[in-house]
Design an enzyme around this catalytic site. Structure first.
Site, short mmCIF file in Angstrom:
data_model
loop_
_atom_site.label_atom_id
_atom_site.label_comp_id
_atom_site.label_asym_id
_atom_site.label_seq_id
_atom_site.Cartn_x
_atom_site.Cartn_y
_atom_site.Cartn_z
N HIS A 1 0.81 -1.04 -0.10
CA HIS A 1 0.11 0.05 0.16
C HIS A 1 0.78 1.49 0.01
O HIS A 1 0.28 2.25 -0.10
CB HIS A 1 -0.95 -0.08 1.10
CG HIS A 1 -0.18 -0.24 2.45
ND1 HIS A 1 0.53 -1.21 2.95
CD2 HIS A 1 0.35 0.91 3.60
CE1 HIS A 1 1.23 -1.08 4.21
NE2 HIS A 1 0.90 0.29 4.42
N ASP B 1 8.70 -13.68 0.17
CA ASP B 1 8.23 -12.50 0.81
C ASP B 1 9.50 -11.66 0.93
O ASP B 1 10.00 -11.17 1.93
CB ASP B 1 7.66 -12.83 2.16
CG ASP B 1 7.11 -11.42 2.79
OD1 ASP B 1 7.01 -10.32 2.16
OD2 ASP B 1 6.85 -11.66 4.14
N SER C 1 9.31 -6.87 10.56
CA SER C 1 9.35 -7.47 9.48
C SER C 1 10.09 -7.00 8.19
O SER C 1 10.21 -5.49 8.30
CB SER C 1 7.53 -7.49 8.48
OG SER C 1 6.65 -8.14 9.24
#
Length: 257
Positions: A68, A111, A209
Site C-alpha cells: 500500500h 516475501d 518485518s
C-alpha cells in the site's frame, strides 16, 4: 496474522530485550510515511507506521508489509539507532521504485522486495551494505541466529521500541515448522525458514518485518510473519529463506535499475 517484530523474551506480558550499539547492524533501515513519520518524531508512535527493513546494498524488505505504500510518501532512514534522535550520521531518502518478487499473498511465499533510493547512500561506520549469502543449504536446526529491529516489546499496540534491539533465536527444521503451522492452514514452502524459542518465548514481533536473520555471520533470512501473539510457543516465526533462487532474483534486480 501478525507480522513479527522485535526481539523479546516474553515473561508474562513483558519482554526481555537487549540494546545494541548502532555500529553492530549498520545495514538496518527504517521505513515510514510522510504522513506518519517515525524518524525523529515520537508523537506519532501510536499512529500508522511501517516496519523496519534491512539494507541489502539497496534495501531488501518484506513484500507482505508494503503493497500500500506510495513511492512519493515513503521515507527510508539509514544510520539510525534511536528513532527519536536524528544526528549527523543519519541519512534520509525517498523511494524511487519498489521491486517485488513473485510474492504470494495467500501463502506469504517469496516475501522479499527491493527498494531503489532517491540518492546514493554514503558509507560510514553506521551505514554499510550487507553482503548476500554465498551458502544456500538449509540452516541446521538448533543453530542460533540473530535478528534486530525496532518492533514491539510487548504484545500490545504502541509498544514499539525507540532504540534498536536484538534477539538470538534457534532455527527449527522446515518439517517441524510446517507441522506446527498446519492447524492454521499456513503452508511452509521451500522458500521459508523458521525459528522458535519455546522455552524462553524469545521472538521477533510486529514492526520487525523485513529485518534480517543472521546465522553464523551470513544473512540467511528476512523476517516475514509469525503468530498473532509474539513468543507463542506453538507457532514459530517464519522468514523468507534466501536460497539461490531468491538471491539470484535480488542480484538481477540490483543490476537492472
Amino acid at each position: 496474522m501478525a507480522l513479527m517484530d522485535t526481539f523479546q523474551s516474553q515473561r508474562g506480558n513483558k519482554l526481555d530485550v537487549s540494546f545494541i550499539c548502532c555500529t553492530k547492524f549498520p545495514w538496518l533501515a527504517t521505513v515510514s510515511t510522510v504522513e506518519t513519520p517515525k524518524i525523529g518524531n515520537q508523537k506519532n508512535r501510536n499512529g500508522k507506521t511501517e516496519d523496519q527493513k534491512m539494507a541489502l546494498v539497496e534495501i531488501g524488505i518484506s513484500a507482505e508489509s508494503t503493497p500500500h505504500l506510495s513511492n512519493s510518501s515513503t521515507i527510508i532512514g539509514l544510520g539510525l539507532h534511536t528513532l527519536s534522535k536524528v544526528n549527523k550520521d543519519v541519512q534520509i531518502f525517498k523511494v524511487l521504485k519498489w521491486r517485488k518478487h513473485h510474492y504470494n499473498a495467500l501463502t506469504n511465499d517469496n516475501d522479499v522486495q527491493l527498494v531503489q533510493l532517491s540518492g546514493k547512500a554514503k558509507l560510514s561506520n553506521v551505514v554499510k551494505p550487507l553482503e548476500l549469502p554465498t551458502t544456500f543449504s538449509d540452516v541446521e536446526p538448533g543453530t542460533i541466529c540473530e535478528s534486530a529491529g525496532w518492533g514491539r516489546t510487548r504484545n500490545e499496540p504502541g509498544s514499539d521500541s525507540d532504540k534498536l534491539l536484538e534477539v538470538s533465536l534457534p532455527v527449527i527444521s522446515r518439517q517441524k515448522c510446517a507441522a506446527m503451522w498446519k492447524p492454521r492452514a499456513q503452508v511452509i514452502t521451500k522458500n521459508m525458514m523458521c525459528t522458535l524459542d519455546a522455552a524462553e518465548g524469545k521472538d521477533t514481533c510486529n514492526g520487525d518485518s523485513g529485518g534480517p536473520l543472521i546465522c553464523q555471520g551470513q544473512l540467511r533470512g528476512v523476517v516475514s510473519f509469525g503468530p498473532k501473539y509474539c513468543g507463542n510457543p506453538v507457532e514459530p516465526a517464519v522468514y523468507a529463506f534466501l536460497n539461490e533462487d531468491n538471491v539470484n532474483w535480488i542480484k538481477r534486480g540490483m543490476e537492472n535499475k
